[in-house]
Scaffold this motif. Structure first.
Motif, PDB file in Angstrom:
ATOM      1  N   ASN A  48       0.794  -1.230   0.000  1.00  0.00           N
ATOM      2  CA  ASN A  48       0.000   0.000   0.000  1.00  0.00           C
ATOM      3  C   ASN A  48       0.825   1.278   0.000  1.00  0.00           C
ATOM      4  O   ASN A  48       0.316   2.350   0.318  1.00  0.00           O
ATOM      5  CB  ASN A  48      -0.938   0.006   1.213  1.00  0.00           C
ATOM      6  N   SER A  51      -0.468   4.392  -1.975  1.00  0.00           N
ATOM      7  CA  SER A  51      -1.757   4.976  -1.594  1.00  0.00           C
ATOM      8  C   SER A  51      -1.768   5.581  -0.198  1.00  0.00           C
ATOM      9  O   SER A  51      -2.722   6.269   0.166  1.00  0.00           O
ATOM     10  CB  SER A  51      -2.848   3.899  -1.671  1.00  0.00           C
ATOM     11  N   SER A  52      -0.729   5.326   0.596  1.00  0.00           N
ATOM     12  CA  SER A  52      -0.721   5.825   1.977  1.00  0.00           C
ATOM     13  C   SER A  52       0.361   6.880   2.134  1.00  0.00           C
ATOM     14  O   SER A  52       1.545   6.603   1.907  1.00  0.00           O
ATOM     15  CB  SER A  52      -0.463   4.669   2.950  1.00  0.00           C
ATOM     16  N   ARG A  54       1.505   8.431   4.855  1.00  0.00           N
ATOM     17  CA  ARG A  54       2.362   8.304   6.043  1.00  0.00           C
ATOM     18  C   ARG A  54       3.048   6.945   6.058  1.00  0.00           C
ATOM     19  O   ARG A  54       2.415   5.904   5.917  1.00  0.00           O
ATOM     20  CB  ARG A  54       1.542   8.495   7.322  1.00  0.00           C
ATOM     21  N   ASN A  58       1.784   2.810   8.898  1.00  0.00           N
ATOM     22  CA  ASN A  58       0.804   2.614   7.835  1.00  0.00           C
ATOM     23  C   ASN A  58       1.328   1.769   6.683  1.00  0.00           C
ATOM     24  O   ASN A  58       0.579   0.987   6.111  1.00  0.00           O
ATOM     25  CB  ASN A  58       0.333   3.975   7.284  1.00  0.00           C
ATOM     26  N   TRP A  59       2.579   1.910   6.323  1.00  0.00           N
ATOM     27  CA  TRP A  59       3.108   1.203   5.165  1.00  0.00           C
ATOM     28  C   TRP A  59       3.282  -0.280   5.462  1.00  0.00           C
ATOM     29  O   TRP A  59       3.784  -0.667   6.528  1.00  0.00           O
ATOM     30  CB  TRP A  59       4.443   1.807   4.746  1.00  0.00           C
TER      31      TRP A  59
END
Length: 641
Positions: A48, A51-52, A54, A58-59
């Motif tokens: 992701n 699309s992320s 931060r 999150n990654w």
């Protein structure tokens, strides 16, 4: 007159500064990761990163440092990534400590730029398609603790420079095409080694003789005829015995990040409270707002759980999870166990034990149970009881996992073999026998552990599987018991057949074991320590079965007591009285009548009496009391309870 606005402005600026610090992002590392992903083929749709916005928290697969300024771990297992590792990408992650790209389709030679990652402690590239020679420059990674390059196509010789990796705990190079002789690596911290299924030849070097033959299987290496692995793990032990392998307990990066973010939130809250109180001190509407800020949302508790509380990790809602009894410091999930470098320790009555080295170099023992007859509810209730037990002479259950197809228990890893292995391992010139002092400490420690177990669950708890392969040495070199509380969960026929020689006469169903039958099993264990013999021996070409208890009873009855003791004890002077006292205790424990056996608390006191240092206080009558007489006295005493 309105209050001055300058303090308010300063407070707002301080609050903004805190938020900025908490929101720090590893921009340089972000660019390196995006370049790495862009240069690969396949698997990108499952990540992701694009699309992320931060990175930290999150990654996919990315773990940041506590302050969020650097990436310290990258784990992208089994995502279908393919092609060579792009140059000029991962080498820029100079703070990286753990890299796991296992079970992908990565190819090419060993990524040269990884050799510059000086902080790397764990490197996991197994189950890929890498090829070529292993670079001697691997020796630059001085902080490396776990190196797993198994199931690739690496060829050439093993670099002798690997001996410079003095922090290495686990080395797995199995299932490659390595050839030539195995260098004398040394590696004093190494606990796990697997070089199997290569094309290696020549003798096993001296520094690696301590590892089992399985570490070299599938090669053409030879081991000196007189050499046997030192400290061979016990059969069926849930933990290899000895002092637990000590490693510094440290918070995970995720935990550190949570603490920092929590700290930022707390500081922000304090500043906000001050700000509201100061700027609204002339009005009456501030109290309600302050109350909301201080109390937080729904009064949720924050902070680390106590060691006794459980941390649960698993997929939400699937009902199958690993349940921990030691809080976040030992947190890992089932996937971590499955991808760990593992070695079979042995098979026992209740299952198979494996030593597993996790990606962060934590070494644990995983016991895979078989023939569990209990349902989920009964299993979990029993594990809750076992997991709460804390005693220096009881091996702690760290975690458990239950599903329809798998039941796993997780224990600490211990550095030495079980008492069974110490007593019955290969006997020869190179073997160091158990001395008398150690045997007494083993018996005393195990007795204390069992006595404590018997106080649990309102004094009703039963161990149910006491035997030498379930007794180890703790870090004070006293006996430590494990495998407690499992007998009631297992198929009774299988469990009893695997514990022949230790079962009390009245126990025909292992689920009906009692504290009295525990005492009997412990008495057999003491006899094992005294005689050096197994509880059951097959003689006469397999036609005759000799039970240890019956044999000792017959020898004592004929007043040939000296014939009982292990010949390896004969080299130690001035221990005859203590050996006879220990024999008397054992004989009381193995009484055929359960009611005549002493309580474990009484056994502890009797064993502590054996350890009296001032032997001159014994009267001549006490020192010469016949075994049978003392046995009768002990039975009379226990009957009075």
């Amino acid at each position: 007159m309105p209050p001055p606005r300058l303090p308010c402005l300063a407070a707002f600026l301080a609050l903004a500064l805190v938020v900025v610090v908490c929101a720090a992002e590893p921009d340089a590392d972000r660019a390196a990761l995006l370049d790495f992903l862009a240069g690969l083929g396949g698997g990108r749709g499952r990540i992701n990163w694009a699309s992320s916005p931060r990175v930290c928290g999150n990654w996919t697969g990315v773990t940041c440092s506590g302050d969020g300024s650097r990436v310290v771990a990258l784990r992208l297992p089994g995502l279908g990534l393919s092609g060579p590792v792009p140059r000029g990408t991962l080498g820029r992650l100079t703070a990286l400590q753990v890299l796991s790209l296992r079970a992908n389709s990565l190819s090419g030679e060993f990524p040269e730029e990884l050799l510059s990652l000086a902080s790397l402690t764990g490197l996991h590239l197994q189950l890929n398609a890498f090829s070529g020679a292993l670079p001697p420059e691997l020796a630059r990674l001085r902080a490396l603790q776990v190196l797993d390059l198994s199931f690739n196509g690496f060829n050439g010789t093993l670099p002798a420079a690997l001996s410079n990796l003095t922090q290495l705990v686990a080395l797995n190079l199995s299932n490659n095409s390595l050839s030539g002789r195995v260098p004398d690596l040394g590696l004093p911290a190494l606990q796990f080694l697997n070089l199997s299924n290569n094309h290696l030849d020549g003798p096993v070097p001296t520094s690696l003789l301590r590892f089992n033959d399985t570490a070299f299987a599938g090669n053409n290496v030879t081991r000196p005829a007189s050499a046997s692995p030192a400290g061979t793990p016990p059969s069926g032990s849930p933990a290899a015995a000895g002092a637990p392998a000590k490693r510094r307990v440290r918070l995970s990066q995720a935990a550190i990040l949570a603490i920092v973010v929590g700290g930022c939130v707390a500081v922000s809250a304090v500043i906000a409270v001050f700000l509201i109180a100061f700027c609204n001190r002339s009005g009456g509407g501030g109290d309600e707002e302050v109350s909301r800020v201080v109390s937080g949302k729904s009064g949720e508790k924050k902070g680390r759980e106590s060691p006794e509380s459980k941390a649960v990790i698993g997929k939400a809602g699937d009902g199958n999870r690993i349940v921990f009894f030691e809080g976040p410091a030992l947190a890992f999930d089932l996937e971590d166990l499955l991808r760990a470098s593992a070695e079979v320790l042995g098979k026992g009555a209740f299952g198979t034990a494996y030593r597993a080295v996790l990606e962060d170099a934590t070494t644990v023992v995983v016991k895979r149970l078989k023939e569990v007859s209990a349902g989920r509810r009964d299993f979990e209730q029993q594990m809750e009881l076992v997991g709460r037990i804390r005693h220096a002479n009881v091996a702690e259950l760290r975690a458990y996992y239950y599903s329809k197809d798998e039941k796993l228990l997780v224990y600490d890893f211990y550095s030495r073999g079980s008492v069974s292995n110490m007593l019955h391992g290969k006997r020869g010139e190179d073997r160091t026998p158990l001395n008398w002092e150690t045997r007494v400490r083993i018996a005393l420690g195990a007795a204390r552990g069992i006595a404590h177990i018997h106080t649990e669950n309102n004094g009703k708890f039963v161990h149910g599987n006491i035997k030498a392969s379930n007794v180890f040495l703790n870090n004070q070199q006293y006996g430590c018991v494990s495998d407690l509380g499992l007998a009631s969960l297992m198929n009774p026929i299988t469990a009893r057949s695997r514990s022949l020689g230790y079962c009390a006469p009245e126990v025909t169903d292992s689920r009906k074991a009692s504290q009295c039958s525990d005492v009997y099993s412990f008495g057999v264990f003491i006899l094992e320590l005294l005689t050096g013999r197994s509880p059951v021996q097959i003689t006469g070409g397999g036609n005759e079965v000799v039970h240890l208890v019956r044999w000792v009873q017959s020898v004592v009855r004929e007043e040939w007591t000296a014939e009982v003791f292990d010949v390896e004890l004969m080299r130690y002077p001035n221990i005859e009285e203590e050996m006879v006292e220990m024999l008397q205790i054992a004989m009381a424990c193995v009484s055929r009548t359960p009611e005549r056996r002493p309580k474990m608390s009484d056994v502890v006191r009797m064993l502590e009496d054996v350890r009296r240092t001032d032997t001159g206080t014994r009267t001549s009558t006490e020192a010469s009391t016949p075994v049978v007489d003392v046995q009768n006295k002990a039975e009379s005493s226990s009957a009075a309870h």
